[in-house]
Scaffold this active site. Structure first.
Site, PDB file in Angstrom:
ATOM      1  N   LYS A  73      -4.106   3.560   2.828  1.00 44.95           N
ATOM      2  CA  LYS A  73      -5.315   2.746   2.336  1.00 44.95           C
ATOM      3  C   LYS A  73      -6.402   3.752   1.843  1.00 44.95           C
ATOM      4  O   LYS A  73      -7.103   3.447   0.623  1.00 44.95           O
ATOM      5  CB  LYS A  73      -6.044   1.680   3.378  1.00 44.95           C
ATOM      6  CG  LYS A  73      -4.714   0.517   3.154  1.00 44.95           C
ATOM      7  CD  LYS A  73      -5.108  -0.317   4.684  1.00 44.95           C
ATOM      8  CE  LYS A  73      -3.944  -1.513   4.781  1.00 44.95           C
ATOM      9  NZ  LYS A  73      -4.038  -2.196   6.167  1.00 44.95           N
ATOM     10  N   ILE A 109     -10.413  -9.045   1.642  1.00 48.10           N
ATOM     11  CA  ILE A 109     -11.325  -8.688   1.429  1.00 48.10           C
ATOM     12  C   ILE A 109     -11.262  -7.932  -0.109  1.00 48.10           C
ATOM     13  O   ILE A 109     -10.548  -7.205  -0.291  1.00 48.10           O
ATOM     14  CB  ILE A 109     -11.987  -7.299   2.329  1.00 48.10           C
ATOM     15  CG1 ILE A 109     -11.673  -7.589   3.825  1.00 48.10           C
ATOM     16  CG2 ILE A 109     -13.381  -6.811   1.926  1.00 48.10           C
ATOM     17  CD1 ILE A 109     -12.238  -6.596   4.694  1.00 48.10           C
ATOM     18  N   LYS A 124       0.795  -1.177   0.144  1.00 48.08           N
ATOM     19  CA  LYS A 124      -0.072   0.102  -0.028  1.00 48.08           C
ATOM     20  C   LYS A 124       0.938   1.179  -0.033  1.00 48.08           C
ATOM     21  O   LYS A 124       0.401   2.259  -0.730  1.00 48.08           O
ATOM     22  CB  LYS A 124      -0.971  -0.208   1.104  1.00 48.08           C
ATOM     23  CG  LYS A 124      -0.276  -0.323   2.700  1.00 48.08           C
ATOM     24  CD  LYS A 124      -0.818  -1.643   3.025  1.00 48.08           C
ATOM     25  CE  LYS A 124       0.341  -2.064   4.043  1.00 48.08           C
ATOM     26  NZ  LYS A 124      -0.113  -3.412   4.564  1.00 48.08           N
TER      27      LYS A 124
HETATM   28  N1  HSE Z   1      -0.400  -3.820   9.246  1.00 48.17           N
HETATM   29  C1  HSE Z   1      -1.538  -4.195   8.166  1.00 48.17           C
HETATM   30  C2  HSE Z   1      -2.954  -4.084   8.973  1.00 48.17           C
HETATM   31  C3  HSE Z   1      -1.219  -5.177   7.592  1.00 48.17           C
HETATM   32  O1  HSE Z   1      -2.869  -4.269  10.304  1.00 48.17           O
HETATM   33  O2  HSE Z   1      -4.005  -3.717   8.607  1.00 48.17           O
HETATM   34  C4  HSE Z   1      -2.393  -5.173   6.302  1.00 48.17           C
HETATM   35  O3  HSE Z   1      -2.517  -4.161   5.654  1.00 48.17           O
END
Ligand code: HSE
Length: 400
Positions: A200, A131, A100
């Site tokens: 994200k 997902i 990401k």
């Molecule tokens: N470190 C991230 C989380 C891993 O805990 O969501 C997945 O992107």
């Protein structure tokens, strides 16, 4: 047979190798050809791996191998991932990534490079782990104007909140457990300070609104200031606290985008999302609310999304998937001060001063501390009022 290379053999990379091996027949049916792991790039040695003969420490083995048509990048970070991915795309190899940070920083450019070289650049696993969200957003919901996307986008922080609330575990122990389970980032600061969730929501915003949103232009606040006491007060008032990534258009057409802890009413669908699970709510103008739920981190859930992209690339070696957004500009992003929100405010004593600043708030006093649930204000105004008060906690209230 389609040859695949995997760059990185950590939590996700080893999961990708495992699924490509254990689900070989299922994947053969999906693609119509065998997906063959030809190289695995990692600086470490894995002498006991059943794929020990495929390991290399040299990227040139991948870039120079014309049989390799699909490359999986699961190294994390941007250096050397950015350079390696760009070179693979320029060589006409399709690339799949779960990274990401890479997509949030360089997604627009890499999509452009993929297009110029008639290759695909897919990143389903970069948001929401196992997902499906990137493909639904870019395909199934494409007829909608997206009004808002809000989600619990970081499994580690959601897991930590759960352990604190349900098992009375302290913050450090809960984080250690999340790391042991392979949920946390290499540097867990990215989880707890909100940077992972920020990357994200940037990817989702870029996809949904068509212009690249860079992480540095997004107001980001982590969970370290949220205490167990806040969680308990919130619960008594009918709320849970979650780290939320949220993006919507404001009245001027700018993006109101932020990552921060929020109190959510227990009736909100995202309030019931616990443990390492993520939940992403997309409000489409045609569909209304659509919610995606599942494991947002961990080896096999994330690897599942990566392998799905490998299959998609393998099925589209000569065709391009149309995923695209144009260059963004920080002028398209609204100031966090212009965002409108109600607040949870905790002060010592009976809260007299706070109530003068925030009249008509709902008030609860307990153990010589007072909590206010305020009306909605512009955040800039809230900040000014808070500066004149001795405040113990101030957390936004989500209106989702
Ligand atoms: N470190 C991230 C989380 C891993 O805990 O969501 C997945 O992107």
């Amino acid at each position: 047979m389609i040859s695949v290379a995997i760059m990185g053999h950590g939590t996700v990379g080893s999961g990708v190798a495992e699924i490509l091996t254990t689900h070989k027949h299922k994947l053969f049916s999906a693609v119509g050809e065998e997906l063959y792991i030809k190289h695995i790039l990692d600086l470490r040695d894995f002498p006991d791996s059943p794929l020990a003969d495929r390991f290399t420490k040299n990227f040139e083995d991948i870039i120079n191998d014309i049989e390799v048509r699909v490359v999986v990048e699961v190294m994390g970070g941007t250096n050397p991932a950015y350079d390696f991915v760009k070179r693979c795309l320029m060589a006409g190899k399709s690339v799949v990534t779960s990274n990401k940070e890479l997509v949030a920083k360089h997604g627009r450019e890499l999509l452009e490079v993929a297009k110029e070289n008639n290759a695909n650049f897919l990143f389903e696993a970069s948001v929401g782990g196992g997902i499906p969200i990137i493909r639904p957003l870019s395909q199934c919901l494409v007829a909608n104007e997206v009004d808002e996307i809000a989600g619990i986008l970081n499994g580690t922080t959601n897991f930590i909140f759960g352990k604190m609330i349900n098992d009375n575990m302290d913050f450090a122990d809960a984080l250690k457990l999340a790391q042991d389970l392979g949920y946390a980032e290499r540097n867990p600061e990215a989880d707890i300070e909100g940077h992972d969730a920020c990357r994200k929501i940037c990817i989702l915003a870029s996809l949904a609104f068509g212009k690249h949103v860079y992480p540095e232009s997004v107001y980001t606040e982590g969970i370290t200031k949220v205490s167990l006491e806040d969680v308990k007060f919130a619960s008594k008032l009918g709320y849970v606290i979650k780290l939320i990534g949220d993006v919507k258009r404001d009245k001027e057409g700018k993006l109101d985008i932020k990552v921060c802890p929020m109190l959510l009413s227990k009736d909100c669908i995202l309030a019931g999302i616990n443990d390492v699970f993520n939940g992403i709510m997309v409000k489409g103008d045609c569909t209304g609310d659509v919610v995606f739920y599942g494991k947002g981190a961990g080896k096999l859930p994330t690897a599942s999304a990566v392998v799905a992209d490998v299959v998609d690339c393998a099925k589209h070696l000569k065709a391009r998937k149309r995923i695209f957004w144009t260059e963004g500009n920080s002028k398209d992003i609204a100031s966090y001060k212009d965002s409108v929100t109600a607040m949870y405010i905790k002060v010592a004593g009976n809260g007299e001063e706070a109530l003068k600043a925030f009249p008509n708030s709902k008030v609860m006093t307990e153990d010589n501390k007072t909590v206010l649930i305020t009306k909605e204000y512009r955040f800039g105004e809230i900040e000014e009022k808070l500066n004149s008060l001795q405040v113990l906690s101030a957390i936004r209230i989500g209106n989702l």
